[in-house]
Design a protein around this motif. Structure first.
Motif, PDB file in Angstrom:
ATOM      1  N   PHE A 188      29.400  57.239  -1.639  1.00 44.50           N
ATOM      2  CA  PHE A 188      30.365  56.879  -2.676  1.00 44.50           C
ATOM      3  C   PHE A 188      30.626  58.114  -3.543  1.00 44.50           C
ATOM      4  N   TYR A 219      24.443  54.984  -5.009  1.00 39.77           N
ATOM      5  CA  TYR A 219      25.813  55.007  -4.491  1.00 39.77           C
ATOM      6  C   TYR A 219      26.166  56.385  -3.933  1.00 39.77           C
ATOM      7  N   TYR A 264      32.966  53.702  -8.614  1.00 43.89           N
ATOM      8  CA  TYR A 264      32.712  54.468  -7.400  1.00 43.89           C
ATOM      9  C   TYR A 264      33.580  53.930  -6.265  1.00 43.89           C
TER      10      TYR A 264
END
Length: 191
Positions: free
Chosen positions: A152, A147, A171
């Motif tokens: 993110f 991520y 996230y």
């Protein structure tokens, strides 16, 4: 016999996806048994209710030669998928419920491509923020890095959320806002 493998991406949900999604999620070795049931249930709900379910999918299938491993469909092998949808609280918030890649395909870039396609569909729906939740267990460190590598940022951590010692890590990724095109918005966008 050739080992040629060709990927196809689709959004249409098929009945055999229930078993295939369960197999992909199980192959990762990451999820609790009850989570396998949830992954399968979201596919069933989409099959039963269509877009009214609020669940949207991106599937990555590998068409394989006759002698290779086959899925429940008999011809395609699901290598990965994402399930996402607009939040009930605000349809410009898009929840990424699931993204999983078959263990044998991890590290191939397939997860990144599924995520890229999911982000594009989220933008097409008028999404401004993509929200993903994952576990804080050490097992999930590669997921959290995935991520973070894809833009993110950790927005929240809830201690012992899933089980003692298993935090929920939330996230967020800001999406470049795009006016939704007609027919692509499951809910009207907020002004």
């Amino acid at each position: 016999m050739s080992d040629t493998l060709q990927l196809t991406f689709r959004e249409q949900v098929r009945p055999e996806d229930c078993a295939d999604v369960r197999a992909v999620v199980a192959s990762t070795g990451f999820f609790y048994p009850e989570e396998l049931d949830i992954a399968e249930e979201l596919v069933r709900e989409r099959l039963e209710k269509g877009p009214a379910s609020g669940y949207y999918f991106i599937f990555a299938d590998a068409e394989v030669d006759a002698g290779a491993e086959k899925s429940a469909s008999g011809t395609d092998r699901l290598l990965g998928y994402a399930c996402y949808g607009p939040s009930d609280a605000d349809p410009t918030l898009i929840d990424l419920y699931w993204i999983a890649v078959r263990q044998s395909s991890r590290g191939s870039g397939l997860g990144a491509e599924i995520l890229r396609r999911t982000e594009q569909r989220a933008r097409d729906m008028g999404g401004r923020l993509l929200v993903a939740e994952t576990s804080g267990r050490e097992l999930y460190a590669p997921t959290r890095r995935f991520y973070e590598r894809h833009g993110f940022f950790e927005a929240e951590r809830v201690k012992d959320f899933y089980r003692p010692g298993d935090d929920k890590v939330v996230y967020h990724k800001r999406l470049e806002y795009k006016e939704p095109s007609v027919g692509n918005v499951p809910h009207p966008p907020h002004p």
